[in-house]
Scaffold this active site. Structure first.
Site, short mmCIF file in Angstrom:
data_model
loop_
_atom_site.label_atom_id
_atom_site.label_comp_id
_atom_site.label_asym_id
_atom_site.label_seq_id
_atom_site.Cartn_x
_atom_site.Cartn_y
_atom_site.Cartn_z
N THR A 108 53.43 14.01 7.64
CA THR A 108 54.69 14.12 8.37
C THR A 108 54.97 15.59 8.64
O THR A 108 55.09 16.39 7.71
CB THR A 108 55.82 13.49 7.56
OG1 THR A 108 55.53 12.11 7.36
CG2 THR A 108 57.15 13.61 8.28
N ASN A 166 59.90 9.22 -4.37
CA ASN A 166 61.00 8.31 -4.01
C ASN A 166 61.41 7.40 -5.16
O ASN A 166 61.80 6.24 -4.96
CB ASN A 166 60.66 7.48 -2.76
CG ASN A 166 60.88 8.26 -1.48
OD1 ASN A 166 61.82 9.04 -1.37
ND2 ASN A 166 60.02 8.04 -0.49
N ASN A 212 54.23 5.34 -1.48
CA ASN A 212 55.19 6.44 -1.58
C ASN A 212 56.66 6.01 -1.59
O ASN A 212 57.53 6.78 -1.19
CB ASN A 212 54.96 7.45 -0.45
CG ASN A 212 53.63 8.16 -0.57
OD1 ASN A 212 52.90 7.96 -1.55
ND2 ASN A 212 53.28 8.95 0.41
N TYR A 243 58.31 3.77 0.16
CA TYR A 243 58.95 3.32 1.39
C TYR A 243 59.05 1.79 1.37
O TYR A 243 58.75 1.16 0.36
CB TYR A 243 58.21 3.89 2.60
CG TYR A 243 58.29 5.40 2.63
CD1 TYR A 243 59.53 6.04 2.78
CD2 TYR A 243 57.16 6.20 2.45
CE1 TYR A 243 59.62 7.42 2.75
CE2 TYR A 243 57.25 7.59 2.43
CZ TYR A 243 58.49 8.20 2.58
OH TYR A 243 58.59 9.57 2.54
N HIS A 303 51.55 1.57 6.11
CA HIS A 303 52.01 2.46 5.04
C HIS A 303 52.76 1.65 4.00
O HIS A 303 53.94 1.31 4.17
CB HIS A 303 52.91 3.54 5.65
CG HIS A 303 53.21 4.69 4.74
ND1 HIS A 303 52.86 4.71 3.41
CD2 HIS A 303 53.83 5.88 4.98
CE1 HIS A 303 53.25 5.86 2.87
NE2 HIS A 303 53.85 6.58 3.81
#
Length: 372
Positions: free
Chosen positions: A31, A241, A184, A186, A181
């Site tokens: 990102t 996260n 992480n 999400y 994805h």
């Protein structure tokens, strides 16, 4: 100065399904926040990827599948026809260098904030469990994380459909494949893990139910792409996260075993500890996943050239993805080939600075030699 290549395995060709990769070095999805407030892919991004097209495979940066999926300032999207069209310039430019490129599909889930959402709505998640961290970067600067809204049962198929439509736009844009994805912390990872999924419907409870959301996304994208053009990314050791579940080992081995039945392009594992480790037990290793996943394995997170070479030679992984080294070394593969030193790491302030500086202005080794 040229020296003998020190990574014959890492730099060897690899047959990934029906794609021949010129080497086993993968550019990891990174990102970089250069898509602006419209989340529109652009010519600056095209130049950035072309500079790094020495990789055997490029996985383009995390790209949101819907407006609701947003959760990162100035990251790109693929939820409109205009965004899909704009990606074509980047894909064509990378293909002109002889390099295949996949697109990573992303939904931030609870890692978002109401300032990203239409009408200031709360971000969504499998359960209303807040991230235990200081703050999130929003369009208004740093703000505190909010307790997300738990998705209603009838909303979940709509998000699965968003993934399918994003996969379709990626195919129309010319990408060679997609990466789902599921890492992480999400949205998909939030469904997979018991720490963040406390639902009592068919998407929560035991591992089979927690895996259901990812399963449905894989099967939805299989209506667009053949299985050997779909990858999945997992982070079994990750704390990013506010993740990490007590049953992590059992959960992730189950997920990998289920995914093995599809004949995917690859399983992308954040097996390194550069993102931190949840310390709920010993870190999971590639060797454990080799026992349950017979397809192509991609290792990632903190690898050096030497570690990557040893991992490929030991057949624990088939591909190694590099992230941060590719930021400051556009010619990373050439440096590996000739045993040239790497540029100093990029400063974190440049990772998401929204401007060309710290993005496309890192010199190749040969450019450095000319100016030194």
């Amino acid at each position: 100065m040229t020296t003998q290549a020190v990574s014959p395995a890492l730099l060897s060709q690899f047959q990934m399904g029906d794609l021949t990769l010129k080497n086993r070095v993968v550019m990891a999805p990174l990102t970089r926040s250069r898509a602006g407030v419209t989340r529109m892919p652009n010519s600056l991004m095209a130049e950035y990827y072309v500079q790094r097209a020495g990789a055997g495979l490029i996985i383009a940066e995390a790209t949101v599948i819907s407006h609701q999926a947003n959760g990162w300032v100035n990251s790109p999207g693929i939820y409109s026809e205009e965004q899909g069209e704009a990606w074509k310039e980047i894909v064509s430019a990378v293909h002109a260098q002889g390099t295949p490129i996949f697109l990573q599909l992303w939904h931030c889930g609870r890692a978002s904030h109401s300032s990203f959402q239409e009408n200031g709505q709360l971000p969504v998640a499998p359960s209303a469990i807040k991230i235990n961290a200081d703050s999130v970067h929003t369009p208004n600067g740093k703000e505190s994380y909010e307790t997300p809204r738990a998705l209603e049962t009838d909303e979940i198929p709509l998000i699965v459909e968003d993934y399918r439509q994003a996969a379709q736009r990626a195919k129309a844009a010319g990408f060679d494949g997609i990466e789902i994805h599921a890492a992480n912390g999400y949205l998909i990872d939030q469904f997979l893990q018991s720490k963040t999924n406390q639902r009592t419907d068919q998407w929560g409870g035991d591992m089979k139910n927690r895996y259901r959301f990812l399963k449905e996304i894989v099967e939805a994208t299989l209506t667009i792409w053949p299985s050997n053009r779909i990858g999945v990314r997992l982070s079994p050791n990750g704390v990013f996260n506010d993740m990490g579940s007590p049953d992590y080992r059992e959960t992730f081995l189950y997920i990998a075993e289920q995914l093995d039945s599809y004949g995917l392009a690859y399983l992308h594992l954040l097996d390194g500890l550069a993102f931190g480790f949840h310390e709920l037990g010993t870190p999971m290793t590639l060797a454990e996943f080799r026992n349950v996943f017979k397809g192509t394995l991609m290792g990632n997170c903190g690898y050096t050239q030497e570690q990557a070479e040893a991992t490929i030679k030991s057949e624990l992984a088939d591909l190694i993805a590099f992230g941060r080294p590719f930021i400051s070394n556009p010619d990373l593969v050439e440096r590996f080939t000739h045993n040239w030193p790497l540029n100093p790491p990029a400063e974190m302030k440049d990772w998401y600075s929204f401007v060309p500086q710290g993005y496309i202005d890192f010199p190749t080794y040969q450019e450095s030699e000319i100016t030194s």
